[in-house]
Design an enzyme around this catalytic site. Structure first.
Site, PDB file in Angstrom:
ATOM      1  N   LYS A  64      16.837  39.014 -24.194  1.00 36.39           N
ATOM      2  CA  LYS A  64      15.711  39.940 -24.319  1.00 36.39           C
ATOM      3  C   LYS A  64      15.968  41.057 -25.326  1.00 36.39           C
ATOM      4  O   LYS A  64      15.056  41.494 -26.028  1.00 36.39           O
ATOM      5  CB  LYS A  64      15.371  40.540 -22.951  1.00 36.39           C
ATOM      6  CG  LYS A  64      14.599  39.601 -22.031  1.00 36.39           C
ATOM      7  CD  LYS A  64      14.238  40.307 -20.743  1.00 36.39           C
ATOM      8  CE  LYS A  64      13.180  39.537 -19.973  1.00 36.39           C
ATOM      9  NZ  LYS A  64      13.539  38.176 -19.665  1.00 36.39           N
ATOM     10  N   ARG A 105       8.859  27.105 -24.902  1.00 35.85           N
ATOM     11  CA  ARG A 105       8.563  25.850 -24.204  1.00 35.85           C
ATOM     12  C   ARG A 105       7.068  25.789 -23.934  1.00 35.85           C
ATOM     13  O   ARG A 105       6.337  26.730 -24.235  1.00 35.85           O
ATOM     14  CB  ARG A 105       9.310  25.800 -22.868  1.00 35.85           C
ATOM     15  CG  ARG A 105       9.043  27.038 -21.989  1.00 35.85           C
ATOM     16  CD  ARG A 105       9.655  26.934 -20.621  1.00 35.85           C
ATOM     17  NE  ARG A 105       9.650  28.182 -19.902  1.00 35.85           N
ATOM     18  CZ  ARG A 105       8.614  28.734 -19.293  1.00 35.85           C
ATOM     19  NH1 ARG A 105       7.431  28.129 -19.339  1.00 35.85           N
ATOM     20  NH2 ARG A 105       8.711  29.875 -18.654  1.00 35.85           N
ATOM     21  N   GLU A 156      14.097  49.706 -20.328  1.00 36.33           N
ATOM     22  CA  GLU A 156      12.836  49.738 -21.061  1.00 36.33           C
ATOM     23  C   GLU A 156      11.837  50.618 -20.315  1.00 36.33           C
ATOM     24  O   GLU A 156      11.877  50.730 -19.087  1.00 36.33           O
ATOM     25  CB  GLU A 156      12.301  48.305 -21.164  1.00 36.33           C
ATOM     26  CG  GLU A 156      11.155  48.085 -22.126  1.00 36.33           C
ATOM     27  CD  GLU A 156      10.844  46.601 -22.243  1.00 36.33           C
ATOM     28  OE1 GLU A 156      11.255  45.988 -23.244  1.00 36.33           O
ATOM     29  OE2 GLU A 156      10.189  46.051 -21.335  1.00 36.33           O
TER      30      GLU A 156
END
Length: 455
Positions: free
Chosen positions: A116, A303, A200
């Site tokens: 991330k 995906r 975050e």
């Protein structure tokens, strides 16, 4: 076109991929665990190979067994579906080095988006909006506190190697941060083998909006609209719809452009999803009309997504077919310069779980009668007589409903939920019946906290 395809997955997604493969004249090969031997995807495949016992580590994540099955059956390509090995860069590399075709993005793109922090930094460099947060892992709890002080509370504590809503905690102050940091780090080390933690900014009221992208064989990246995924429990999606009722044409253009930049930044090929947080203005929640201007990159899923059918119905494409065409080096079936949405689609994830607390409730299926009718599609993994075991995800089927308008899709969804006859395992159909009458959902002005407010 590919001539033979091994589907390295199970349940509804394996059945759905097999359906497209057979329509295209591709020999479809299933792999299955001992526990899944009687499921429909096994019997519907042209050939099936048992790759191990129920434990996914010994079957669906057993790379050696899956590659051996591909070799013994003469498979030309492998489609991983979602979950299991779908975002495993090492497996993707091994598949290709074995001379097989990998139906998915390149291993380098999977690696780049799998962390991330690295993904945030790449996106920021590409001009994609990211929320205030750390550019390096918080090495210890004191570093996390320093970062949170600079960012401003509340903050989200995330496992850098996590995904799918796992490995996250919220801290409103330093004391909570110290607790959450230790919890998330321990979880990340146990689940992902990587204890790196990202700090975050946390937004208490947000919408979860994502964009479907497709990296074409000629190198272009195109966006096929957005999906609203804000109906969630424990950060896991329950309902998705497209288009998002919160996104104006101007905001949609910005979303799609950012998603294309995200794909281009990593040389993306095949199907993927750029997930974002949409931060509504306060007026959104005061009945003064939808609309928001601020959105941030959340993550990229390298995906096919569970919720891909709503995009298929709104854009009139078969995303699995497009995946296969990209993998084979072929052009898409559609004109990339003339993509336009039509109508509205909603997906309800029918899970074997309690409809109040959403706890798993596996069991033998005594009754299974799927709804039919105009605008109703069911992607299911089970039939009557099968057993939903505790070894895998609780998803039994996806009920996807489309209509000319959102209102029509909702009305059809109500009828479809009422007509779905399911007995045996616990299931969440009663929750969907409640949601489809909920005024907040019906208005379109809802956020990720809607399920909690309903409970």
């Amino acid at each position: 076109m590919i001539e033979s395809l091994l589907v390295a997955n199970r349940g509804e997604i394996a059945r759905r991929i097999i359906r497209t493969a057979k329509r295209l004249g591709i020999r479809a090969i299933a792999v299955h665990s001992e526990a899944d031997a009687d499921l429909p995807f096994v019997t519907e495949a042209d050939e099936a190979v048992c790759v191990g016992p129920a434990n996914p580590a010994q079957s669906y994540r057993n790379t050696e067994a899956i590659l051996a099955a591909a070799k013994s059956t003469g498979a030309q390509a492998i489609h991983p579906g979602y979950g299991f090995l779908s975002e495993n860069a090492d497996f993707a590399r091994t598949v290709e080095s074995s001379g097989l075709i990998w139906v998915g993005p390149g291993a380098d793109a999977i690696t780049a988006m799998g962390d991330k922090i690295n993904a945030r930094n790449l996106m920021a460099a590409a001009g994609v909006p990211v929320a205030p947060g750390t550019t390096d892992p918080a090495a210890d709890v004191d570093a996390a506190v320093t970062a949170a002080t600079a960012i401003g509370y509340p903050v989200m504590v995330k496992a850098a190697a996590g995904g799918g809503g796992m490995g996250m905690g919220v801290a409103a102050d330093e004391a909570a941060l110290r607790t959450e940091y230790d919890k998330v780090r321990a979880f990340a080390e146990r689940m992902f083998g990587d204890g790196s933690v990202l700090i975050e900014r946390y937004f208490p009221r947000v919408r979860h909006v994502e964009v479907q992208i497709l990296g074409l064989a000629d190198g272009r990246v195109v966006a096929l609209g957005e999906r609203e995924c804000s109906v969630q429990r424990r950060n896991q999606k329950l309902v998705e719809e497209s288009p998002s009722p919160a996104v104006s044409p101007e905001l949609r253009a910005r979303f799609l452009a950012a998603a294309v930049r995200a794909g281009e930044a990593v040389g993306y090929r095949n199907a993927g999803t750029v997930e974002c947080l949409l931060v509504p203005r306060q007026r959104d929640f005061e009945g003064d009309g939808p609309g928001s201007e601020e959105f941030f990159f959340l993550e990229m899923n390298t995906r096919l997504q569970v919720e891909h059918p709503v995009t298929e119905l709104v854009y009139g494409v078969d995303l699995v077919e497009e995946q296969l065409r990209v993998a084979a080096g072929l052009p898409p079936t559609f004109d990339p310069d003339a993509l336009a949405p039509r109508g509205h689609a909603i997906e309800l994830r029918v899970n074997a779980e309690d409809p109040k607390r959403f706890l798993p409730g596996p069991g033998a299926i005594r009754t299974w009668v799927e709804p039919t009718g105009e605008g109703v599609r069911v992607d299911s993994g089970y039939v009557a007589g099968n057993t939903v075991t505790p070894f895998y995800d609780s998803l039994m089927a996806k009920l996807i409903i489309s209509g000319a308008t959102r209102a029509e899709a909702i009305e059809r969804a109500r009828a479809a939920v009422a007509a779905f006859e399911l007995a045996g395992p616990k299931n969440n159909l009663p929750f969907f019946a409640e949601l489809l009458e909920n005024e907040e959902f019906l208005s379109g002005d809802y956020d990720t906290g809607i399920v909690g407010r309903m409970r």
